[in-house]
Design an enzyme around this catalytic site. Sequence first.
Site, PDB file in Angstrom:
ATOM      1  N   VAL A  12       0.831  -1.203   0.000  1.00 23.79           N
ATOM      2  CA  VAL A  12       0.000   0.000   0.000  1.00 23.79           C
ATOM      3  C   VAL A  12       0.867   1.257   0.000  1.00 23.79           C
ATOM      4  CG1 VAL A  12      -1.709   1.308   1.324  1.00 23.79           C
ATOM      5  CG2 VAL A  12      -1.938  -1.174   1.094  1.00 23.79           C
ATOM      6  N   THR A 119      -5.731   0.164   7.694  1.00 22.15           N
ATOM      7  CA  THR A 119      -7.091  -0.230   8.076  1.00 22.15           C
ATOM      8  C   THR A 119      -7.191  -0.270   9.598  1.00 22.15           C
ATOM      9  OG1 THR A 119      -7.251  -1.485   6.032  1.00 22.15           O
ATOM     10  CG2 THR A 119      -8.833  -2.038   7.771  1.00 22.15           C
ATOM     11  N   GLU A 145      -4.160  -6.644  -4.412  1.00 19.73           N
ATOM     12  CA  GLU A 145      -2.800  -7.066  -4.733  1.00 19.73           C
ATOM     13  C   GLU A 145      -2.760  -7.543  -6.179  1.00 19.73           C
ATOM     14  OE1 GLU A 145      -0.728  -9.717  -2.104  1.00 19.73           O
ATOM     15  OE2 GLU A 145      -1.400  -8.571  -0.377  1.00 19.73           O
ATOM     16  N   LYS A 192     -14.310   0.820   4.903  1.00 16.78           N
ATOM     17  CA  LYS A 192     -13.270  -0.138   4.523  1.00 16.78           C
ATOM     18  C   LYS A 192     -13.611  -1.546   5.022  1.00 16.78           C
ATOM     19  CE  LYS A 192      -9.549  -2.175   3.418  1.00 16.78           C
ATOM     20  NZ  LYS A 192      -8.226  -1.845   3.006  1.00 16.78           N
ATOM     21  N   PHE A 237     -16.773 -11.889  -7.503  1.00 14.08           N
ATOM     22  CA  PHE A 237     -16.615 -12.493  -6.173  1.00 14.08           C
ATOM     23  C   PHE A 237     -17.631 -13.588  -5.896  1.00 14.08           C
ATOM     24  CE2 PHE A 237     -13.229 -10.801  -3.563  1.00 14.08           C
ATOM     25  CZ  PHE A 237     -12.647  -9.984  -4.518  1.00 14.08           C
ATOM     26  N   CYS A 248      -5.675  -9.230   3.815  1.00 13.58           N
ATOM     27  CA  CYS A 248      -6.749  -8.315   4.252  1.00 13.58           C
ATOM     28  C   CYS A 248      -8.000  -9.024   4.776  1.00 13.58           C
ATOM     29  CB  CYS A 248      -7.147  -7.402   3.104  1.00 13.58           C
ATOM     30  SG  CYS A 248      -5.862  -6.240   2.662  1.00 13.58           S
TER      31      CYS A 248
HETATM   32  C1  UDX Z   1      -8.696  -7.362  -1.016  1.00 14.18           C
HETATM   33  C2  UDX Z   1      -9.732  -6.342  -1.516  1.00 14.18           C
HETATM   34  O1  UDX Z   1     -10.261  -6.795  -2.770  1.00 14.18           O
HETATM   35  C3  UDX Z   1      -9.100  -4.978  -1.632  1.00 14.18           C
HETATM   36  O2  UDX Z   1     -10.068  -4.023  -2.038  1.00 14.18           O
HETATM   37  C4  UDX Z   1      -8.542  -4.594  -0.259  1.00 14.18           C
HETATM   38  O3  UDX Z   1      -7.982  -3.318  -0.242  1.00 14.18           O
HETATM   39  C5  UDX Z   1      -7.510  -5.634   0.190  1.00 14.18           C
HETATM   40  O4  UDX Z   1      -8.153  -6.920   0.219  1.00 14.18           O
HETATM   41  P1  UDX Z   1      -6.688  -8.772  -2.055  1.00 14.18           P
HETATM   42  O5  UDX Z   1      -6.386  -9.242  -0.666  1.00 14.18           O
HETATM   43  O6  UDX Z   1      -5.553  -8.352  -2.938  1.00 14.18           O
HETATM   44  O7  UDX Z   1      -7.687  -7.512  -2.011  1.00 14.18           O
HETATM   45  O8  UDX Z   1      -7.437  -9.984  -2.759  1.00 14.18           O
HETATM   46  P2  UDX Z   1      -8.777 -10.239  -3.600  1.00 14.18           P
HETATM   47  O9  UDX Z   1      -8.479 -10.215  -5.039  1.00 14.18           O
HETATM   48  O10 UDX Z   1      -9.872  -9.389  -3.115  1.00 14.18           O
HETATM   49  O11 UDX Z   1      -9.043 -11.784  -3.175  1.00 14.18           O
HETATM   50  C6  UDX Z   1      -9.213 -12.165  -1.814  1.00 14.18           C
HETATM   51  C7  UDX Z   1      -9.403 -13.664  -1.688  1.00 14.18           C
HETATM   52  O12 UDX Z   1     -10.644 -14.075  -2.258  1.00 14.18           O
HETATM   53  C8  UDX Z   1      -8.348 -14.500  -2.396  1.00 14.18           C
HETATM   54  O13 UDX Z   1      -7.996 -15.613  -1.586  1.00 14.18           O
HETATM   55  C9  UDX Z   1      -9.042 -14.956  -3.678  1.00 14.18           C
HETATM   56  O14 UDX Z   1      -8.519 -16.136  -4.227  1.00 14.18           O
HETATM   57  C10 UDX Z   1     -10.446 -15.142  -3.163  1.00 14.18           C
HETATM   58  N1  UDX Z   1     -11.473 -15.067  -4.245  1.00 14.18           N
HETATM   59  C11 UDX Z   1     -11.719 -13.877  -4.865  1.00 14.18           C
HETATM   60  C12 UDX Z   1     -12.198 -16.201  -4.577  1.00 14.18           C
HETATM   61  O15 UDX Z   1     -11.985 -17.283  -3.995  1.00 14.18           O
HETATM   62  N2  UDX Z   1     -13.177 -16.102  -5.525  1.00 14.18           N
HETATM   63  C13 UDX Z   1     -13.460 -14.926  -6.163  1.00 14.18           C
HETATM   64  O16 UDX Z   1     -14.387 -14.912  -6.986  1.00 14.18           O
HETATM   65  C14 UDX Z   1     -12.702 -13.780  -5.829  1.00 14.18           C
END
Ligand code: UDX
Length: 417
Positions: A12, A119, A145, A192, A237, A248
């Site tokens: 970040v 956060t 990320e 957040k 998602f 996070c």
């Molecule tokens: C997240 C938030 O998206 C971001 O806005 C915040 O600031 C930090 O946390 P990040 O941790 O980089 O970002 O990961 P993200 O892409 O959101 O995925 C989180 C988890 O969910 C991962 O383990 C990913 O594999 C899982 N995931 C995501 C799924 O299993 N299925 C999906 O459809 C999407």
Amino acid sequence: MAAIGVIGAGYVGLTTAACFAALGHRVVCADRDADRISALRRGEVTAHEPGLPDLVSDGLRSGALCFTGANAEAFADTDFVFLCVPTPSGPDGAAELGVVRSVLAEIGSRDCRVVVKSTVPPGTAAALSRETGIALVSNPEFLREGHTVADFLHPQRIVVGAADPEDARAVLALYPQAPAIVTDPTTAELVKYAANCFLAMKLSYANSLAELCEVFDADVAAVTAGIGSDTRIGPDFLRPGPGWGGSCFPKDTRALAAAAAAAGVDFPLLTATMSTNDRQADRVLRRVVAETGPLRGARVGVLGLTFKAGTDDLRDSPALRVAERLVAAGAAVRAFDPCVRGPVDGVEVVESVGAAVEGAVAAVVLTEWPEFGALSWAELKPTMALPVLVDTRCVVPVEAAREAGMRVVRWGSASVG
Ligand code: UDX
């Protein structure tokens, strides 16, 4: 153009510093990790973030960006200081604010706007403002990320919480044009957590749907497509998998649950979101064992270790939780991940998919790296002890793997074979 100090050079902080420099501001970025600062001064970026190394080099070259090991240099002659420091989970799940507090103590009575990007639980900026006499502004980040630069430069929204509207206006003016939500600091802090916990809840919902589909012999891909095309729900998602992780979601769900409990608010959706996630690794283990029989003494090939594709981050990775279960069940785990070069506890990290699955009773896909969708199962199958493929991320083309003779366990579907 403003003079900006950024405290913390993690995903970040470094993104914030490099992007503000690219937007024309003068930025000093501080981190207490001396090795990281030396590397950054040489333009070496270890974070796996597209575009970030170029922005750092450009900033260093133009002089808009510099790095220091001393926080005080990031406060000297700056208009704004952004706190991008860790707020890890404490033993009770609550976010630990020790680093935030110590930086505020260093800032003391310096004349600059202090902006919290870390956060922190709702009410933190208000309480710390009272304690320290610094009027803290809350400006949470929503950076994914692997996409931090794009998310920073093209934000879907910017949230700023300030007691004084003038502070909010000044912080907003630093950013590119984007929809803005200007509010008080506590509300901004809550936005957040509310965002991350909602996304985690959506994923736990999708993972429970996957479990239901396996029992009812339905197809989760069609179910999520069916609900995701409703604009009130949305398609993102909803991809089921071995559980959610990363730096996070686990930390933020725990922290909001702890904050709600401490405030006497019952929030069962949140606790169910977490407990549903905690069950996913065992679910993967059960589906593997259902195909292979007991794992004691057997070899299992794991494909993917990072918490998601497009990053080298292993923090709170669901793949590691599954690997741990496989090892506890007596399996010898060999893992391949395009972005991980060992060591990982209990797991032998190898250099290729072929080496991971050789002699294995099952290949288990745990991260959605696109290259796992282009493997030749016709070549891999003869090297395996059993032709079992458990694809928890649904990246492998099922028909092709089946034609190659693999017995494919589709995640979120009862169908095997
Ligand atoms: C997240 C938030 O998206 C971001 O806005 C915040 O600031 C930090 O946390 P990040 O941790 O980089 O970002 O990961 P993200 O892409 O959101 O995925 C989180 C988890 O969910 C991962 O383990 C990913 O594999 C899982 N995931 C995501 C799924 O299993 N299925 C999906 O459809 C999407």
